[in-house]
Design an enzyme around this catalytic site. Structure first.
Site, mmCIF file in Angstrom:
data_model
loop_
_atom_site.group_PDB
_atom_site.id
_atom_site.type_symbol
_atom_site.label_atom_id
_atom_site.label_comp_id
_atom_site.label_asym_id
_atom_site.label_seq_id
_atom_site.Cartn_x
_atom_site.Cartn_y
_atom_site.Cartn_z
ATOM 1 N N ALA A 19 -22.895 17.833 33.649
ATOM 2 C CA ALA A 19 -23.227 17.059 34.846
ATOM 3 C C ALA A 19 -24.669 16.598 34.966
ATOM 4 C CB ALA A 19 -22.875 17.887 36.081
ATOM 5 N N PRO A 30 -28.387 14.938 34.491
ATOM 6 C CA PRO A 30 -29.101 15.200 35.753
ATOM 7 C C PRO A 30 -28.351 14.818 37.028
ATOM 8 C CG PRO A 30 -29.928 13.195 34.753
ATOM 9 C CD PRO A 30 -28.902 13.742 33.797
ATOM 10 N N GLY A 31 -27.102 14.413 36.943
ATOM 11 C CA GLY A 31 -26.299 14.430 38.152
ATOM 12 C C GLY A 31 -25.996 13.112 38.836
ATOM 13 N N LYS A 40 -23.643 11.009 38.145
ATOM 14 C CA LYS A 40 -22.190 10.900 38.333
ATOM 15 C C LYS A 40 -21.708 11.957 39.327
ATOM 16 C CE LYS A 40 -21.758 9.075 33.675
ATOM 17 N NZ LYS A 40 -23.117 9.438 33.215
ATOM 18 N N ASP A 53 -21.711 27.106 28.962
ATOM 19 C CA ASP A 53 -21.095 26.268 27.946
ATOM 20 C C ASP A 53 -19.684 25.933 28.442
ATOM 21 O OD1 ASP A 53 -19.750 25.213 25.808
ATOM 22 O OD2 ASP A 53 -20.490 26.690 24.356
ATOM 23 N N ASP A 102 -18.429 13.975 30.623
ATOM 24 C CA ASP A 102 -19.433 12.979 30.207
ATOM 25 C C ASP A 102 -20.188 13.669 29.072
ATOM 26 O OD1 ASP A 102 -20.852 10.545 30.411
ATOM 27 O OD2 ASP A 102 -22.397 11.506 31.627
ATOM 28 N N CYS A 144 -22.110 7.708 25.849
ATOM 29 C CA CYS A 144 -22.973 6.524 25.778
ATOM 30 C C CYS A 144 -23.276 6.243 24.307
ATOM 31 C CB CYS A 144 -24.236 6.720 26.606
ATOM 32 S SG CYS A 144 -25.157 8.196 26.177
HETATM 33 C C1 SAM Z 1 -24.581 12.665 28.737
HETATM 34 S S1 SAM Z 1 -25.379 14.006 29.451
HETATM 35 C C2 SAM Z 1 -24.656 14.105 31.048
HETATM 36 C C3 SAM Z 1 -25.164 13.106 32.036
HETATM 37 C C4 SAM Z 1 -24.618 13.339 33.429
HETATM 38 N N1 SAM Z 1 -23.175 13.338 33.460
HETATM 39 C C5 SAM Z 1 -25.134 12.338 34.442
HETATM 40 O O1 SAM Z 1 -24.422 11.416 34.814
HETATM 41 O O2 SAM Z 1 -26.278 12.487 34.902
HETATM 42 C C6 SAM Z 1 -24.643 15.357 28.633
HETATM 43 C C7 SAM Z 1 -24.995 16.705 29.231
HETATM 44 O O3 SAM Z 1 -24.165 17.684 28.596
HETATM 45 C C8 SAM Z 1 -24.873 18.901 28.593
HETATM 46 N N2 SAM Z 1 -24.172 19.756 27.622
HETATM 47 C C9 SAM Z 1 -24.282 19.772 26.271
HETATM 48 N N3 SAM Z 1 -23.432 20.670 25.743
HETATM 49 C C10 SAM Z 1 -22.757 21.225 26.779
HETATM 50 C C11 SAM Z 1 -21.751 22.233 26.884
HETATM 51 N N4 SAM Z 1 -21.261 22.822 25.806
HETATM 52 N N5 SAM Z 1 -21.327 22.571 28.115
HETATM 53 C C12 SAM Z 1 -21.833 21.979 29.219
HETATM 54 N N6 SAM Z 1 -22.784 21.028 29.178
HETATM 55 C C13 SAM Z 1 -23.236 20.655 27.973
HETATM 56 C C14 SAM Z 1 -26.294 18.489 28.266
HETATM 57 O O4 SAM Z 1 -27.220 19.460 28.691
HETATM 58 C C15 SAM Z 1 -26.420 17.173 29.025
HETATM 59 O O5 SAM Z 1 -27.027 17.387 30.278
#
Ligand code: SAM
Length: 490
Positions: free
Chosen positions: A130, A132-133, A135, A180, A197, A250
């Site tokens: 989620a 930095p949030g 969405k 995770d 995402d 993305c």
């Molecule tokens: C594309 S960004 C998300 C952007 C966010 N949805 C937004 O709209 O602001 C991907 C995110 O996945 C997190 N991430 C990576 N591996 C993960 C995991 N195994 N479980 C949960 N989050 C994870 C990262 O820290 C990162 O913040």
């Protein structure tokens, strides 16, 4: 590590020339793209800034007026009814209307996954990755700032940033967790809607981050694919029968997009289907059905690709999956225990000090999560006991401070409605307030307010808490970490 200056970033943008793009690993997508030259040219142009209006505080047209008065040009963002497009490179975080939580900056295509979740108030929603949030905030508003959104991220630092965004925007229906998501616990129950995402190789963000071009490596896609499958598989398991999972990235690479979705669809035959969706105002391309010698199921064409040259955007991929209504349903999860023992007393104290209406807090409930103070949540917000929350709702009152004081997010939530202890600031006072300076009250302000803590407002929009000292100065209590971004403001 020092951040590159804007001029350095611009010269990096200049290095995203069509020749450099053609010589990069992106060349492997040549056959997927209808107009390679337009694609390569688009990647060399900086991305317009996009902001959406906070629907609980302002309309898009009202925001556009404030932005114009602030000396910036904006225009309605096609295909996004709440959003405005501004020039590339505008530092929105340094603008007073941003600090007041009237807007949120989010890339235009990045706003689409939340739209495709088909959200309605009353749904229980999980945002797995989620931070930095942006969405999460869209989801929380689509539920009417009521009910239950769980926003998870593996990074604690990024969860902190997410929480700051939610507080600034005044959201009280989100619980954050930090783990995770591929190990997301069954005990959390099932969700009506889940957003994945996913972490990805981010090729579609080149317009925002041109230095990425030098680091592009197809091996990243191979490395990330297994992790993305784990996340999407977990989301399908945690989705309620009849519910929806949206998978987005993305990036351009089919290894992180259609191939991931194809494998998960094959794991759930008869239970999961890929929906055909449309997005008025957006030019999309169908998902890839043949890649690297592999033929995928024709239904993969129902996923959506967003190429940068088609919508003047970043690159993006979205697949909308629906779980069959006949899949097994699970019982409701155990709710997290809440401590609201002294909440009503504190709320009543604030209500009477600020002259708020009698039933002002009826839509909320309070939780003492830490000794520092109280969190405010929507009355029907029901986070699960597992996984444990990093935070639930909005941290709104520091009860251990001497004297106790509402947080900036708390003041923004109720400050418009106060009948007393409000300071309506002039433009120069507003800027001094946001720079955390002290300044003198006007004679009217002395009359308007007695000494003590007060809500600082500018044209009815709440900036935070100030203290009117009997000695004749107003002290800003704007948070130092938010103020740092104002230091270089025009
Ligand atoms: C594309 S960004 C998300 C952007 C966010 N949805 C937004 O709209 O602001 C991907 C995110 O996945 C997190 N991430 C990576 N591996 C993960 C995991 N195994 N479980 C949960 N989050 C994870 C990262 O820290 C990162 O913040």
């Amino acid at each position: 590590m020092t951040r590159p200056t804007r001029s350095a970033r611009n010269s990096e943008a200049a290095s995203c020339t069509p020749e450099a793009i053609a010589a990069s690993p992106l060349a492997r997508y040549r056959d997927l793209i209808d107009d390679w030259d337009a694609f390569a040219a688009a990647l060399g142009r900086p991305l317009p800034t996009c902001v959406w209006a906070n629907p609980s505080r302002i309309s898009r047209d009202e925001l556009a007026l404030l932005i114009a008065e602030d000396g910036l040009a904006s225009s309605p963002q096609p295909g996004l009814p709440q959003a405005l497009s501004l020039a590339p490179g505008v530092r929105t975080g340094q603008r007073w209307w941003y600090c007041a939580g009237l807007a949120h900056a989010q890339e235009s295509v990045s706003q689409l996954p939340a739209q495709l979740l088909d959200l309605e108030p009353g749904q229980r929603v999980l945002d797995m990755c989620a931070a930095p949030g942006g969405k999460t905030a869209q989801i929380a508003f689509a539920l009417g700032n009521r009910g239950t959104v769980v926003a998870n991220d593996i990074s604690y630092m990024r969860i902190k940033a997410l929480q700051g965004n939610l507080d600034r925007l005044g959201l009280v229906n989100v619980t954050t967790t930090c783990r995770d998501a591929s190990n997301w616990p069954t005990a959390s129950g099932q969700f009506d809607r889940i957003l994945v995402d996913a972490p990805c190789s981010s090729e579609g963000t080149l317009r925002r981050n041109p230095s990425l071009l030098a680091r592009l490596d197809p091996a990243n896609a191979q490395r990330l694919g297994p992790r993305q499958r784990l996340l999407l598989r977990k989301a399908v398991h945690r989705c309620r029968p009849g519910g929806r999972v949206v998978y987005s990235t993305c990036t351009f690479s089919p290894e992180e997009n259609e191939l991931v979705v194809a494998d998960i669809l094959a794991e759930f035959p008869g239970t999961l289907r890929l929906l055909q969706v449309s997005l008025p105002g957006w030019e999309t391309s169908p998902g890839v059905t043949h890649w690297d010698g592999r033929d995928l199921a024709p239904e993969l064409a129902r996923s959506l690709r967003f190429w940068p040259h088609r919508n003047d955007s970043g690159g993006f991929f979205i697949a909308v999956l629906e779980k069959d209504a006949s899949a097994p349903a699970e019982p409701e999860p155990e709710p997290a225990p809440l401590d609201d023992a002294d909440g009503a007393e504190w709320l009543e104290g604030l209500r009477s000090k600020y002259g708020l209406p009698d039933d002002y807090w009826s839509g909320y409930r309070v939780n003492r999560q830490t000794r520092r103070g109280l969190h405010l949540m929507a009355a029907d917000h029901a986070p699960p006991a597992q996984p444990p929350a990093a935070g639930s709702g909005l941290f709104f009152h520091r009860t251990n401070a001497r004297p106790p004081k509402p947080t900036t997010g708390g003041a923004m939530l109720f400050g418009r409605d106060v009948a007393q202890f409000a300071l309506d600031l002039s433009e120069s006072q507003r800027d001094a307030y946001l720079r955390r300076e002290t300044f003198a009250p006007t004679p009217d302000q002395w009359e308007q307010c007695t000494p003590g803590q007060a809500v600082a407002r500018y044209r009815g929009h709440v900036l935070g808490i100030a203290v009117l000292h009997p000695s004749g100065v107003i002290e800003s209590q704007f948070p130092s970490r938010w103020s740092a971004s104002m230091a270089g403001a025009d």
